[in-house]
Design a protein around this motif. Structure first.
Motif, mmCIF file in Angstrom:
data_model
loop_
_atom_site.group_PDB
_atom_site.id
_atom_site.type_symbol
_atom_site.label_atom_id
_atom_site.label_comp_id
_atom_site.label_asym_id
_atom_site.label_seq_id
_atom_site.Cartn_x
_atom_site.Cartn_y
_atom_site.Cartn_z
ATOM 1 N N ASP A 1 -15.364 18.377 -10.007
ATOM 2 C CA ASP A 1 -14.568 18.474 -8.705
ATOM 3 C C ASP A 1 -14.404 20.031 -8.511
ATOM 4 O OD1 ASP A 1 -14.246 15.972 -7.853
ATOM 5 O OD2 ASP A 1 -12.185 15.589 -8.817
ATOM 6 N N LEU A 2 -14.154 20.661 -9.747
ATOM 7 C CA LEU A 2 -14.043 22.182 -9.668
ATOM 8 C C LEU A 2 -15.226 22.828 -9.132
ATOM 9 C CD1 LEU A 2 -12.502 24.883 -10.272
ATOM 10 C CD2 LEU A 2 -13.184 24.612 -12.577
ATOM 11 N N ASP B 1 -15.505 22.338 -5.372
ATOM 12 C CA ASP B 1 -14.356 23.203 -4.896
ATOM 13 C C ASP B 1 -14.560 24.680 -4.885
ATOM 14 O OD1 ASP B 1 -12.990 20.820 -4.181
ATOM 15 O OD2 ASP B 1 -11.433 21.087 -5.886
ATOM 16 N N SER B 2 -15.477 24.886 -5.590
ATOM 17 C CA SER B 2 -15.937 26.434 -5.817
ATOM 18 C C SER B 2 -16.977 26.898 -4.875
ATOM 19 C CB SER B 2 -16.219 26.661 -7.384
ATOM 20 O OG SER B 2 -15.569 26.236 -8.294
ATOM 21 N N ARG C 1 -6.512 22.382 -13.169
ATOM 22 C CA ARG C 1 -7.705 21.565 -12.424
ATOM 23 C C ARG C 1 -8.689 20.795 -13.639
ATOM 24 N NH1 ARG C 1 -9.650 22.707 -7.132
ATOM 25 N NH2 ARG C 1 -8.431 24.122 -5.874
ATOM 26 N N LEU C 2 -8.523 21.459 -14.687
ATOM 27 C CA LEU C 2 -9.223 20.895 -15.794
ATOM 28 C C LEU C 2 -8.602 20.151 -16.930
ATOM 29 C CD1 LEU C 2 -11.378 23.990 -16.968
ATOM 30 C CD2 LEU C 2 -12.205 22.060 -15.648
ATOM 31 N N ARG D 1 -13.831 15.084 -19.749
ATOM 32 C CA ARG D 1 -13.372 15.898 -18.620
ATOM 33 C C ARG D 1 -14.377 16.289 -17.509
ATOM 34 N NH1 ARG D 1 -8.457 18.961 -20.105
ATOM 35 N NH2 ARG D 1 -7.959 18.463 -22.303
ATOM 36 N N ASP E 1 -4.221 28.096 -12.369
ATOM 37 C CA ASP E 1 -5.193 26.894 -11.187
ATOM 38 C C ASP E 1 -6.270 26.234 -12.091
ATOM 39 O OD1 ASP E 1 -5.780 25.341 -9.135
ATOM 40 O OD2 ASP E 1 -6.678 26.935 -8.002
ATOM 41 N N ILE E 2 -6.949 27.065 -12.603
ATOM 42 C CA ILE E 2 -8.266 26.477 -13.335
ATOM 43 C C ILE E 2 -7.766 25.486 -14.429
ATOM 44 C CG2 ILE E 2 -10.464 27.056 -14.661
ATOM 45 C CD1 ILE E 2 -10.506 27.774 -11.671
ATOM 46 N N ALA F 1 -13.205 16.157 -13.697
ATOM 47 C CA ALA F 1 -12.559 17.225 -13.375
ATOM 48 C C ALA F 1 -13.568 18.506 -13.357
ATOM 49 C CB ALA F 1 -11.381 17.634 -14.389
ATOM 50 N N ARG G 1 -7.146 17.480 -15.484
ATOM 51 C CA ARG G 1 -7.044 15.910 -15.063
ATOM 52 C C ARG G 1 -7.748 15.116 -16.033
ATOM 53 N NH1 ARG G 1 -10.115 13.503 -11.433
ATOM 54 N NH2 ARG G 1 -11.442 15.119 -10.967
ATOM 55 N N VAL H 1 -10.037 29.598 -5.401
ATOM 56 C CA VAL H 1 -10.991 28.744 -6.184
ATOM 57 C C VAL H 1 -12.182 28.777 -5.139
ATOM 58 C CG1 VAL H 1 -11.914 26.421 -6.942
ATOM 59 C CG2 VAL H 1 -9.740 27.585 -7.963
#
Length: 272
Positions: free
Chosen positions: A180-181, A184-185, A265-266, A174, A261-262, A177, A268, A156
């Motif tokens: 945050d993604l 982090d990207s 993460r989504l 969401r 992973d995606i 989430a 949450r 990511v």
């Protein structure tokens, strides 16, 4: 040649006719725009394109079913339920404002198999297409296409994340989430509509996700993304939908490597 070569050729013909109609109405001073019952816009180009596609399918594939955004569904006479799924202009809000990011989406599903997909964006001078087992391609048209494939990005932190808007994610609970993604990207951009998915299929970005799409928004994208090596599911990890009208669904598309992973993460829940 594949078992769907003739269907793909027909889909290109449908796209050619759609391009001619829509291009003539793009930025036209007399373009007519109305609000549908769900308050989304529809232009005279949307309806004209779908009418033309319906007429051509009635001529060339009369036994196949059909689902279009503007005029609804007709049943299939084929025992396996072959049906075409059409969005005459994906990105109508762009279209009516003179933004060139819009396209006609044409899909054929053979039962549950996403058999053919064509995405034609004439204002961008680009088209994407695929048929089951034959790979995904992009270019000005079928006579000048190059095979495309998703990226090999594995983390990511190195990924380019694309989304349509943040409002929908907030409504879906969401937003935290997604934010945050984004943080982090490596990069995040909101290209929106069909375009982010096609950039993903070309390997130009790595993740595209939306909390709610209609069947006609998704159907043509799936064969192209999967033939390009990507993965497409909903937020629960189930296959992207090709159901009836009203079965709107979330869509998560990735290069495949990043998919688990995606999704995690989504998934949450929103902070309280």
């Amino acid at each position: 040649m594949t078992g769907y070569a003739d269907d793909l050729a027909l889909a290109h013909l449908l796209a050619d006719r759609a391009d001619a109609i829509a291009t003539a109405r793009f930025r036209a001073l007399d373009l007519r725009v109305e609000a549908k019952p769900d308050l989304t816009p529809v232009s005279d180009a949307d309806t004209a394109v779908e009418r033309e596609i319906r007429a051509l399918l009635a001529e060339h594939r009369p036994a196949d079913g059909l689902l279009g955004e503007e005029y609804g569904a007709q049943s299939s006479a084929n025992p396996n339920g072959r049906r075409w799924i059409i969005d005459p202009i994906d990105g109508t809000k762009n279209f009516v404002r003179g933004v060139p990011i819009w396209a006609t989406l044409i899909a054929l599903y053979d039962g549950d198999l996403p058999a053919v997909g064509v995405v034609s964006a004439p204002a961008l001078g680009r088209r994407w297409w695929a048929s089951a087992g034959a790979g995904a391609y992009a270019g000005p048209g079928p006579a000048a296409g190059e095979r495309i494939g998703v990226s090999a990005v594995r983390g990511v932190a190195d990924a380019s994340f694309c989304y349509s808007s943040l409002n929908g994610w907030e409504e879906a609970g969401r937003l935290d989430a997604v934010l945050d993604l984004m943080r982090d990207s490596w990069r995040s951009r909101a290209y929106g509509d069909f375009y982010g998915y096609m950039l993903l299929a070309e390997g130009a970005l790595d993740v595209m996700a939306e909390p709610e799409l209609s069947v006609w928004d998704v159907a043509a994208l799936v064969p192209i993304l999967t033939e390009a090596g990507g993965t497409v599911t909903d937020l629960a990890g189930q296959p992207a939908p090709a159901g009836a009208p009203g079965t709107d669904s979330s869509v998560v598309a990735t290069n495949g490597v990043l998919h688990a992973d995606i999704l995690a993460r989504l998934d949450r829940p929103a902070a309280r």
